[in-house]
Design an enzyme around this catalytic site. Sequence first.
Site, PDB file in Angstrom:
ATOM      1  N   SER A  71      62.180  21.023  19.443  1.00 50.57           N
ATOM      2  CA  SER A  71      63.643  20.814  19.432  1.00 50.57           C
ATOM      3  C   SER A  71      64.150  20.179  18.144  1.00 50.57           C
ATOM      4  O   SER A  71      65.120  19.422  18.161  1.00 50.57           O
ATOM      5  CB  SER A  71      64.050  19.936  20.639  1.00 50.57           C
ATOM      6  N   LYS A  72      63.474  20.515  17.034  1.00 51.19           N
ATOM      7  CA  LYS A  72      63.940  20.075  15.709  1.00 51.19           C
ATOM      8  C   LYS A  72      64.370  21.269  14.871  1.00 51.19           C
ATOM      9  O   LYS A  72      64.417  21.203  13.640  1.00 51.19           O
ATOM     10  CB  LYS A  72      62.812  19.321  14.989  1.00 51.19           C
ATOM     11  N   ARG A  73      64.611  22.433  15.525  1.00 48.65           N
ATOM     12  CA  ARG A  73      65.029  23.657  14.830  1.00 48.65           C
ATOM     13  C   ARG A  73      63.966  24.114  13.823  1.00 48.65           C
ATOM     14  O   ARG A  73      64.287  24.758  12.821  1.00 48.65           O
ATOM     15  CB  ARG A  73      66.386  23.468  14.159  1.00 48.65           C
ATOM     16  N   ASN A  88      53.752  37.288  16.440  1.00 48.64           N
ATOM     17  CA  ASN A  88      53.125  36.691  17.622  1.00 48.64           C
ATOM     18  C   ASN A  88      52.632  35.286  17.305  1.00 48.64           C
ATOM     19  O   ASN A  88      52.652  34.858  16.143  1.00 48.64           O
ATOM     20  CB  ASN A  88      51.953  37.584  18.069  1.00 48.64           C
ATOM     21  N   PHE A  89      52.200  34.579  18.328  1.00 46.32           N
ATOM     22  CA  PHE A  89      51.581  33.256  18.180  1.00 46.32           C
ATOM     23  C   PHE A  89      52.484  32.234  17.494  1.00 46.32           C
ATOM     24  O   PHE A  89      52.000  31.346  16.801  1.00 46.32           O
ATOM     25  CB  PHE A  89      50.233  33.381  17.458  1.00 46.32           C
ATOM     26  N   LEU A  90      53.809  32.355  17.721  1.00 43.96           N
ATOM     27  CA  LEU A  90      54.751  31.332  17.232  1.00 43.96           C
ATOM     28  C   LEU A  90      54.466  30.065  18.026  1.00 43.96           C
ATOM     29  O   LEU A  90      54.498  30.088  19.268  1.00 43.96           O
ATOM     30  CB  LEU A  90      56.186  31.789  17.426  1.00 43.96           C
ATOM     31  N   CYS A  91      54.184  28.987  17.321  1.00 42.27           N
ATOM     32  CA  CYS A  91      53.821  27.747  18.027  1.00 42.27           C
ATOM     33  C   CYS A  91      54.206  26.534  17.194  1.00 42.27           C
ATOM     34  O   CYS A  91      53.854  26.453  16.023  1.00 42.27           O
ATOM     35  CB  CYS A  91      52.316  27.746  18.289  1.00 42.27           C
ATOM     36  N   LYS A 133      72.726  29.832  18.180  1.00 42.42           N
ATOM     37  CA  LYS A 133      73.176  29.499  16.831  1.00 42.42           C
ATOM     38  C   LYS A 133      72.337  30.208  15.766  1.00 42.42           C
ATOM     39  O   LYS A 133      72.853  30.671  14.771  1.00 42.42           O
ATOM     40  CB  LYS A 133      73.122  27.978  16.606  1.00 42.42           C
ATOM     41  N   PHE A 134      71.030  30.305  16.029  1.00 44.24           N
ATOM     42  CA  PHE A 134      70.184  31.014  15.044  1.00 44.24           C
ATOM     43  C   PHE A 134      70.238  32.504  15.289  1.00 44.24           C
ATOM     44  O   PHE A 134      70.560  33.276  14.388  1.00 44.24           O
ATOM     45  CB  PHE A 134      68.724  30.548  15.123  1.00 44.24           C
TER      46      PHE A 134
HETATM   47  C1  LIG Z   1      61.494  42.220   9.390  1.00 42.93           C
HETATM   48  C2  LIG Z   1      60.566  41.170   9.844  1.00 42.93           C
HETATM   49  C3  LIG Z   1      61.140  40.225  10.930  1.00 42.93           C
HETATM   50  C4  LIG Z   1      60.073  39.218  11.445  1.00 42.93           C
HETATM   51  C5  LIG Z   1      60.637  38.238  12.512  1.00 42.93           C
HETATM   52  C6  LIG Z   1      61.043  38.904  13.819  1.00 42.93           C
HETATM   53  C7  LIG Z   1      61.507  37.863  14.873  1.00 42.93           C
HETATM   54  C8  LIG Z   1      60.320  37.075  15.471  1.00 42.93           C
HETATM   55  C9  LIG Z   1      60.820  36.082  16.512  1.00 42.93           C
HETATM   56  C10 LIG Z   1      59.671  35.232  17.077  1.00 42.93           C
HETATM   57  C11 LIG Z   1      58.764  35.991  18.035  1.00 42.93           C
HETATM   58  C12 LIG Z   1      57.757  35.046  18.677  1.00 42.93           C
HETATM   59  C13 LIG Z   1      56.825  35.770  19.661  1.00 42.93           C
HETATM   60  C14 LIG Z   1      55.984  34.744  20.371  1.00 42.93           C
HETATM   61  O1  LIG Z   1      55.120  34.141  19.773  1.00 42.93           O
HETATM   62  S1  LIG Z   1      56.336  34.377  22.036  1.00 42.93           S
HETATM   63  C15 LIG Z   1      55.485  32.851  22.327  1.00 42.93           C
HETATM   64  C16 LIG Z   1      56.308  31.674  21.739  1.00 42.93           C
HETATM   65  N1  LIG Z   1      55.523  30.428  21.763  1.00 42.93           N
HETATM   66  C17 LIG Z   1      55.556  29.564  22.782  1.00 42.93           C
HETATM   67  O2  LIG Z   1      56.276  29.709  23.758  1.00 42.93           O
HETATM   68  C18 LIG Z   1      54.593  28.389  22.629  1.00 42.93           C
HETATM   69  C19 LIG Z   1      55.157  27.082  23.194  1.00 42.93           C
HETATM   70  N2  LIG Z   1      56.493  26.785  22.643  1.00 42.93           N
HETATM   71  C20 LIG Z   1      56.644  26.413  21.337  1.00 42.93           C
HETATM   72  O3  LIG Z   1      55.724  26.309  20.529  1.00 42.93           O
HETATM   73  C21 LIG Z   1      58.096  26.161  20.887  1.00 42.93           C
HETATM   74  O4  LIG Z   1      58.874  25.913  22.033  1.00 42.93           O
HETATM   75  C22 LIG Z   1      58.693  27.365  20.111  1.00 42.93           C
HETATM   76  C23 LIG Z   1      57.986  27.477  18.757  1.00 42.93           C
HETATM   77  C24 LIG Z   1      58.541  28.647  20.911  1.00 42.93           C
HETATM   78  C25 LIG Z   1      60.197  27.088  19.874  1.00 42.93           C
HETATM   79  O5  LIG Z   1      60.333  25.861  19.181  1.00 42.93           O
HETATM   80  P1  LIG Z   1      61.282  24.694  19.790  1.00 42.93           P
HETATM   81  O6  LIG Z   1      61.206  24.757  21.265  1.00 42.93           O
HETATM   82  O7  LIG Z   1      60.916  23.423  19.099  1.00 42.93           O
HETATM   83  O8  LIG Z   1      62.793  25.152  19.402  1.00 42.93           O
HETATM   84  P2  LIG Z   1      63.507  24.901  17.983  1.00 42.93           P
HETATM   85  O9  LIG Z   1      64.404  23.738  18.122  1.00 42.93           O
HETATM   86  O10 LIG Z   1      62.510  24.864  16.882  1.00 42.93           O
HETATM   87  O11 LIG Z   1      64.380  26.244  17.804  1.00 42.93           O
HETATM   88  C26 LIG Z   1      65.255  26.662  18.846  1.00 42.93           C
HETATM   89  C27 LIG Z   1      65.623  28.077  18.518  1.00 42.93           C
HETATM   90  O12 LIG Z   1      64.428  28.878  18.630  1.00 42.93           O
HETATM   91  C28 LIG Z   1      64.674  29.935  19.580  1.00 42.93           C
HETATM   92  N3  LIG Z   1      63.437  30.248  20.293  1.00 42.93           N
HETATM   93  C29 LIG Z   1      62.826  29.520  21.256  1.00 42.93           C
HETATM   94  N4  LIG Z   1      61.720  30.144  21.686  1.00 42.93           N
HETATM   95  C30 LIG Z   1      61.621  31.307  20.985  1.00 42.93           C
HETATM   96  C31 LIG Z   1      60.693  32.403  20.985  1.00 42.93           C
HETATM   97  N5  LIG Z   1      59.639  32.433  21.808  1.00 42.93           N
HETATM   98  N6  LIG Z   1      60.912  33.440  20.127  1.00 42.93           N
HETATM   99  C32 LIG Z   1      61.985  33.439  19.314  1.00 42.93           C
HETATM  100  N7  LIG Z   1      62.913  32.440  19.259  1.00 42.93           N
HETATM  101  C33 LIG Z   1      62.717  31.384  20.089  1.00 42.93           C
HETATM  102  C34 LIG Z   1      65.729  29.360  20.517  1.00 42.93           C
HETATM  103  O13 LIG Z   1      66.394  30.409  21.197  1.00 42.93           O
HETATM  104  C35 LIG Z   1      66.632  28.636  19.514  1.00 42.93           C
HETATM  105  O14 LIG Z   1      67.416  29.578  18.797  1.00 42.93           O
HETATM  106  P3  LIG Z   1      68.969  29.813  19.229  1.00 42.93           P
HETATM  107  O15 LIG Z   1      68.885  30.190  20.730  1.00 42.93           O
HETATM  108  O16 LIG Z   1      69.671  28.497  19.001  1.00 42.93           O
HETATM  109  O17 LIG Z   1      69.453  30.969  18.398  1.00 42.93           O
END
Ligand SMILES: CCCCCCCCCCCCCC(=O)SCCNC(=O)CCNC(=O)[C@H](O)C(C)(C)COP(=O)(O)OP(=O)(O)OC[C@H]1O[C@@H](n2cnc3c(N)ncnc32)[C@H](O)[C@@H]1OP(=O)(O)O
Length: 409
Positions: A167-169, A157-160, A24-25
């Site tokens: 799971s609150k988006r 990096n370091f998304l946390c 969705k995102f």
């Molecule tokens: C021009 C500049 C652009 C800059 C931005 C470029 C993009 C950067 C992107 C980020 C690069 C990060 C690089 C690193 O740090 S990779 C390391 C990521 N961190 C972890 O795995 C640490 C442990 N996990 C958590 O802290 C949470 O589970 C995180 C924060 C990961 C998700 O929180 P939560 O579990 O509470 O979920 P939600 O309900 O809020 O949101 C669900 C939505 O989020 C999508 N999701 C889940 N995991 C990831 C992920 N690793 N990258 C991108 N998106 C991710 C998921 O598909 C769904 O979207 P959709 O499938 O419905 O569409």
Amino acid sequence: NNASSLETIVQSFQDSMSLGKRHKFWETQPVGQYKDVGDSSLPEGPIEPPTPLSEVKQEPYNLPSAYEWTTCDMDSEEICDEVYALLKNNYVEDDENMFRFNYSKEFLSWALRVPGYYQSWHIGVRAKTSKKLVAFISGIPARIRVNEEVVKMAEINFLCVHKKLRSKRLAPVMIKEVTRRVHLENIWQAAYTAGVVLPTPITTCQYWHRSLNPKKLIDVGFSRLGARMTMSRTIKLYKLPDSTVTPGFRKMELRDVPAVTRLLRNYLSQFVVAPDFDENDVEHWLLPNENVVDSFLVESPENHEITDFCSFYTLPSSILGNQNYSILKAAYSYYNVSTKTPLTQLMNDVLIVAKQKDFDVFNALDVMHNESFLKELKFGPGDGQLHYYLYNYRIRSALKPSGLGLVLL
Ligand SMILES: CCCCCCCCCCCCCC(=O)SCCNC(=O)CCNC(=O)[C@H](O)C(C)(C)COP(=O)(O)OP(=O)(O)OC[C@H]1O[C@@H](n2cnc3c(N)ncnc32)[C@H](O)[C@@H]1OP(=O)(O)O
Ligand SMILES: CNCCCN(C)c1ncc(F)c(N2CC(C(=O)NCc3cnc4ccccn34)C2)n1
């Protein structure tokens, strides 16, 4: 109504088949979408043009009312502590929740305070009442070459998000906010890695592990005793010499920066995606930094030419729920260049140094020319994969890990 309930049924069926997984995102973002995969009519390069700076949203995105944005000054010991603690307790775990990355404070300072960094890209979320840090995401500026184009990007990096706020988006809000702040600096592309599959990886890498302390790795469940193997046989299998074998092998020093920059730039030019490092970058990223990054080179004893280079970074993991051990000491292969010393011999010397420094395991991705030494040096394939992504940049050719010259932290 009927249509949406039908869609729900179809969706859950597809999800169960993990086919058209709904994002969705991510479906709203300028990234390669699954439906575009293989469509060679789409041009290589930016997916969307830059927005005029006056049209970039000036104010932060809305958070749930109980939370507020905060910019993390990683120069402050106190704030660095908070970011460290949030990640130590809530960052990436393996699928069986046996390990969690434990990036050190000095590592985070090194990873975030890079040449030309923007403090505004070090973004936190605090609970308004307790002021507790409950989420974080970071960006750093980088020049990344894709084929012949050098593109200014943000490395994200370091998304946390704290375990209690999952799971609150919240993640999409964090991502949109860092995107907005990157746009304000007139940068429109990004690079990132993740262990999860999202739309759409430019390539998918395999982790490989080389045991250095097999007894501890088996005790903590990182690896298992091989079939028909005893523990003493396993210890002998992974034994390494006490000292390195390559003549002229030594630690990198500040005076080596110009030569290492030349060596590295030339080596990285063969890969489709690679950092465009200058001497400033090499000094920051590759000069030895205790407990953070180690780097070595081979200076030919004859003519003092620097012919080879190798490096690894230090990323320990917390061991969750083991009586005897609490930390897994892991080294991660970083950038390696071989022009005279065979790469396998060079990497064997790196393993010897890592063992001398009491690392338990040496990890490497199958990027660049790493595949050529993995099996011979007794690496085993890991269970984790690392997916590489570009934001707002399409690459035409299907990229193999061996075509990738970029290692993120
Ligand atoms: C021009 C500049 C652009 C800059 C931005 C470029 C993009 C950067 C992107 C980020 C690069 C990060 C690089 C690193 O740090 S990779 C390391 C990521 N961190 C972890 O795995 C640490 C442990 N996990 C958590 O802290 C949470 O589970 C995180 C924060 C990961 C998700 O929180 P939560 O579990 O509470 O979920 P939600 O309900 O809020 O949101 C669900 C939505 O989020 C999508 N999701 C889940 N995991 C990831 C992920 N690793 N990258 C991108 N998106 C991710 C998921 O598909 C769904 O979207 P959709 O499938 O419905 O569409
Ligand atoms: C290139 N930037 C690395 C970022 C770390 N990212 C995001 C990551 N994503 C998925 C993975 F598969 C992974 N692996 C390291 C390999 C490994 O050592 N696996 C066992 C293990 C030991 N400790 C941990 C902690 C967390 C996960 C696995 N762990 C697999 N790394």
